[in-house]
Design a protein around this motif. Structure first.
Motif, PDB file in Angstrom:
ATOM      1  N   ALA A  88      73.982  28.341  79.212  1.00 11.28           N
ATOM      2  CA  ALA A  88      72.725  28.145  78.476  1.00 11.28           C
ATOM      3  C   ALA A  88      71.569  28.683  79.304  1.00 11.28           C
ATOM      4  O   ALA A  88      71.425  28.349  80.481  1.00 11.28           O
ATOM      5  CB  ALA A  88      72.514  26.662  78.169  1.00 11.28           C
TER       6      ALA A  88
ATOM      7  N   ARG B 120      67.372  30.896  79.003  1.00 14.09           N
ATOM      8  CA  ARG B 120      66.252  31.421  78.212  1.00 14.09           C
ATOM      9  C   ARG B 120      66.009  32.855  78.671  1.00 14.09           C
ATOM     10  O   ARG B 120      66.033  33.155  79.869  1.00 14.09           O
ATOM     11  CB  ARG B 120      65.015  30.559  78.402  1.00 14.09           C
ATOM     12  CG  ARG B 120      63.882  30.897  77.421  1.00 14.09           C
ATOM     13  CD  ARG B 120      62.896  29.736  77.261  1.00 14.09           C
ATOM     14  NE  ARG B 120      61.811  30.098  76.346  1.00 14.09           N
ATOM     15  CZ  ARG B 120      61.911  30.075  75.022  1.00 14.09           C
ATOM     16  NH1 ARG B 120      63.052  29.700  74.464  1.00 14.09           N
ATOM     17  NH2 ARG B 120      60.888  30.423  74.252  1.00 14.09           N
ATOM     18  N   THR B 121      65.782  33.756  77.744  1.00 12.29           N
ATOM     19  CA  THR B 121      65.639  35.164  78.103  1.00 12.29           C
ATOM     20  C   THR B 121      64.983  35.946  76.967  1.00 12.29           C
ATOM     21  O   THR B 121      64.969  35.501  75.828  1.00 12.29           O
ATOM     22  CB  THR B 121      67.022  35.778  78.409  1.00 12.29           C
ATOM     23  OG1 THR B 121      66.864  37.098  78.912  1.00 12.29           O
ATOM     24  CG2 THR B 121      67.909  35.818  77.174  1.00 12.29           C
TER      25      THR B 121
ATOM     26  N   ASP C  91      68.644  30.216  69.647  1.00 13.58           N
ATOM     27  CA  ASP C  91      67.663  29.280  69.067  1.00 13.58           C
ATOM     28  C   ASP C  91      68.329  28.323  68.085  1.00 13.58           C
ATOM     29  O   ASP C  91      67.803  28.038  67.003  1.00 13.58           O
ATOM     30  CB  ASP C  91      66.517  30.044  68.404  1.00 13.58           C
ATOM     31  CG  ASP C  91      65.608  30.710  69.430  1.00 13.58           C
ATOM     32  OD1 ASP C  91      65.542  30.219  70.576  1.00 13.58           O
ATOM     33  OD2 ASP C  91      64.966  31.720  69.087  1.00 13.58           O
TER      34      ASP C  91
ATOM     35  N   ASP D 209      61.214  35.877  73.666  1.00 10.71           N
ATOM     36  CA  ASP D 209      61.848  34.749  74.347  1.00 10.71           C
ATOM     37  C   ASP D 209      62.704  33.953  73.379  1.00 10.71           C
ATOM     38  O   ASP D 209      62.296  33.694  72.236  1.00 10.71           O
ATOM     39  CB  ASP D 209      60.772  33.833  74.948  1.00 10.71           C
ATOM     40  CG  ASP D 209      60.113  34.465  76.167  1.00 10.71           C
ATOM     41  OD1 ASP D 209      60.822  35.148  76.915  1.00 10.71           O
ATOM     42  OD2 ASP D 209      58.895  34.274  76.347  1.00 10.71           O
ATOM     43  N   LYS D 210      63.864  33.543  73.844  1.00 11.22           N
ATOM     44  CA  LYS D 210      64.775  32.772  72.999  1.00 11.22           C
ATOM     45  C   LYS D 210      65.717  31.958  73.874  1.00 11.22           C
ATOM     46  O   LYS D 210      65.988  32.308  75.025  1.00 11.22           O
ATOM     47  CB  LYS D 210      65.573  33.687  72.068  1.00 11.22           C
ATOM     48  CG  LYS D 210      66.288  34.811  72.779  1.00 11.22           C
ATOM     49  CD  LYS D 210      66.712  35.891  71.792  1.00 11.22           C
ATOM     50  CE  LYS D 210      67.048  37.186  72.523  1.00 11.22           C
ATOM     51  NZ  LYS D 210      65.858  37.831  73.102  1.00 11.22           N
ATOM     52  N   ASP D 211      66.206  30.870  73.310  1.00 12.04           N
ATOM     53  CA  ASP D 211      67.219  30.056  73.973  1.00 12.04           C
ATOM     54  C   ASP D 211      68.594  30.554  73.540  1.00 12.04           C
ATOM     55  O   ASP D 211      68.877  30.652  72.338  1.00 12.04           O
ATOM     56  CB  ASP D 211      67.050  28.582  73.605  1.00 12.04           C
ATOM     57  CG  ASP D 211      65.822  27.965  74.264  1.00 12.04           C
ATOM     58  OD1 ASP D 211      65.653  28.180  75.479  1.00 12.04           O
ATOM     59  OD2 ASP D 211      65.036  27.296  73.568  1.00 12.04           O
TER      60      ASP D 211
ATOM     61  N   GLU E 154      72.824  30.273  74.039  1.00 10.07           N
ATOM     62  CA  GLU E 154      74.006  29.547  74.508  1.00 10.07           C
ATOM     63  C   GLU E 154      75.240  30.390  74.203  1.00 10.07           C
ATOM     64  O   GLU E 154      75.354  30.946  73.105  1.00 10.07           O
ATOM     65  CB  GLU E 154      74.147  28.186  73.825  1.00 10.07           C
ATOM     66  CG  GLU E 154      73.082  27.180  74.198  1.00 10.07           C
ATOM     67  CD  GLU E 154      73.314  25.833  73.526  1.00 10.07           C
ATOM     68  OE1 GLU E 154      72.870  24.828  74.096  1.00 10.07           O
ATOM     69  OE2 GLU E 154      73.943  25.785  72.452  1.00 10.07           O
TER      70      GLU E 154
ATOM     71  N   ALA F 162      67.859  27.294  80.756  1.00  8.78           N
ATOM     72  CA  ALA F 162      67.255  26.820  79.509  1.00  8.78           C
ATOM     73  C   ALA F 162      66.379  25.610  79.792  1.00  8.78           C
ATOM     74  O   ALA F 162      66.701  24.770  80.632  1.00  8.78           O
ATOM     75  CB  ALA F 162      68.350  26.465  78.509  1.00  8.78           C
ATOM     76  N   SER F 163      65.266  25.550  79.092  1.00  2.82           N
ATOM     77  CA  SER F 163      64.393  24.391  79.253  1.00  2.82           C
ATOM     78  C   SER F 163      65.101  23.156  78.710  1.00  2.82           C
ATOM     79  O   SER F 163      65.952  23.243  77.826  1.00  2.82           O
ATOM     80  CB  SER F 163      63.075  24.615  78.509  1.00  2.82           C
ATOM     81  OG  SER F 163      63.339  24.992  77.170  1.00  2.82           O
TER      82      SER F 163
ATOM     83  N   PRO G 114      66.067  20.507  76.489  1.00  3.06           N
ATOM     84  CA  PRO G 114      65.788  20.389  75.049  1.00  3.06           C
ATOM     85  C   PRO G 114      65.204  19.036  74.653  1.00  3.06           C
ATOM     86  O   PRO G 114      64.747  18.867  73.523  1.00  3.06           O
ATOM     87  CB  PRO G 114      67.163  20.598  74.417  1.00  3.06           C
ATOM     88  CG  PRO G 114      68.131  20.165  75.465  1.00  3.06           C
ATOM     89  CD  PRO G 114      67.493  20.496  76.784  1.00  3.06           C
TER      90      PRO G 114
ATOM     91  N   GLU H 281      72.871  16.447  72.740  1.00  5.25           N
ATOM     92  CA  GLU H 281      73.588  17.297  73.680  1.00  5.25           C
ATOM     93  C   GLU H 281      74.970  16.696  73.909  1.00  5.25           C
ATOM     94  O   GLU H 281      75.086  15.521  74.271  1.00  5.25           O
ATOM     95  CB  GLU H 281      72.835  17.359  75.014  1.00  5.25           C
ATOM     96  CG  GLU H 281      71.574  18.200  74.969  1.00  5.25           C
ATOM     97  CD  GLU H 281      71.890  19.684  74.977  1.00  5.25           C
ATOM     98  OE1 GLU H 281      72.520  20.170  75.940  1.00  5.25           O
ATOM     99  OE2 GLU H 281      71.508  20.359  74.012  1.00  5.25           O
TER     100      GLU H 281
END
Length: 398
Positions: free
Chosen positions: A61, A63-64, A96, A139-141, A143, A166-167, A169, A205
């Motif tokens: 996981a 963010r990029t 996302d 920017d997107k999350d 997985e 990843a931030s 959630p 999660e």
């Protein structure tokens, strides 16, 4: 796409993994584990060692802004003597929160299992790469859910833009323990196993300790649940104890109490849901052990049969019916002192009507459609309304 000069390589570390309890450094990279080293050291069962190393519920996981992603892995696959080849494990891409692609690695190590001889022969293989291209800019999350039914060593993550962990959630964590059904047997992909579907619907999660063939009330598993930070816990108990013909009723009751006591040592007030087995006609009233029926294997059909005698219930042999009665009794007894303990009859997830419509193909494991049904039912019963985990429903304050 195969040239790496425009790619950024990011080491895979614990910061980029969710759903694993520990990572082991290997010759090739890192191997996610679902049981910690202390538990693994107390285990002598090859089935459990294989199950805990398979990445059910584990995902990379981050963010990029990347539009192209490559992940090098070394899978360990299983091959069964006399059976058709198993499909390659699936990697699910989620961007996302939405499905965004799938890929497989066709190479890797292979363990050839001879179920009749009880042997397993490993053969080393080469790493491979999953590739996802054409992702949306910005920017997107991201997985990447690893195959639930393969051991997966992670070697390298390459992208055409930097990545960061990843931030958080902000979602609550659901820790689940169960058998091969919870592990994801015969589901089509890692996001299609019923706990993953239920977690998505419940907005939580997932940490999945579904361990194929290995939900056996092991004390080291109870200690793992005890020591893992979480907001909700469920334990699905029963089918493996009957399959393995592991214990009698006299041992079962105290073992359940001890398992729950250990979990409660670390989580005294966390909502804890005890789930009894889903309907499994071969074991409803017939004890184990359970054995494979090889007669249809060459045609790709493996079925399981119960070898016990229903009359043996009188001497304390376990059936699913006996286990449900005992689990219900134990939970009812304990709730006087533990108001956050709850019971769910597994037949509310998959029962007689479901069995008639969607029979278990091998008499033991649900198929992809049944995983979806079980996941949807669990989410409805646990995460909504008066369900024990209902505080996580979207828009409901916790």
């Amino acid at each position: 796409m195969d040239t790496h000069h425009d790619r950024i390589t990011t080491p895979v570390t614990a910061a980029l993994l969710r759903g694993a309890l520990e990572i082991e450094r290997t010759e090739h990279g890192v191997l996610p584990h679902r049981l910690p080293a202390r538990a693994r050291a107390q285990n002598t069962d090859g089935q459990l060692a294989m199950a805990e190393s398979q990445s059910s519920g584990v995902r990379v996981a981050f963010r990029t802004r990347a539009t192209a992603i490559e992940l090098d892995t070394l899978p360990t696959k299983r091959s069964y003597v006399g059976a058709p080849p198993r499909p390659d494990g699936v990697y699910d891409l989620v961007v996302d929160g939405r499905p965004a692609g799938q890929d497989t690695v066709t190479s890797g190590n292979v363990v050839t299992i001879d179920m009749m001889a009880g042997t397993a022969e490993p053969r080393p293989g080469r790493p491979g790469t999953v590739r996802f291209t054409g992702l949306p800019a910005g920017d997107k999350d991201v997985e990447i859910w690893l195959p639930h039914n393969e051991t997966t060593e992670l070697i390298a993550l390459r992208t055409d833009a930097p990545v960061e962990p990843a931030s958080d959630p902000g979602r609550k964590v659901w820790l689940h323990h169960g058998s091969s059904i919870s592990h994801g047997s015969d589901a089509a992909s890692p996001t299609g196993i019923w706990p993953a579907l239920a977690a998505t619907l419940g907005g939580v999660e997932l940490i999945n300790l579904g361990l194929a063939g290995s939900a056996l009330l092991d004390p080291f598993t109870a200690r793992t649940l005890r020591d893992t930070p979480t907001d909700f816990i469920s334990v699905k108990i029963g089918i493996n104890l009957v399959n393995a013909d592991l214990m009698r009723l006299r041992a079962f009751g105290p073992a359940v109490h001890g398992f729950l006591d250990t979990v409660r040592d670390g989580h005294p007030t966390t909502p804890l849901l005890v789930v009894s087995p889903i309907l499994c006609p071969i074991h409803e009233d017939t004890p184990g052990p359970c054995a494979p029926d090889f007669s249809g294997l060459s045609g790709g059909r493996l079925r399981f049969v119960a070898l016990g005698d229903p009359a043996e219930r009188a001497s304390g042999k376990l059936t699913l019916g006996v286990i449900r009665d005992e689990l219900s009794r134990i939970v009812e007894q304990r709730t006087a002192d533990d108001p956050n303990l709850h019971y769910l009859d597994g037949r509310d997830l998959y029962g007689e009507t479901d069995s008639a419509e969607l029979p278990l193909p091998d008499n033991l494991h649900p198929d992809a459609a049944t995983h979806r049904r079980i996941g949807e039912r669990f989410a409805q019963l646990a995460f909504t309304g008066e369900g024990p985990f209902a505080t996580t429903a979207p828009g409901v304050p916790s």
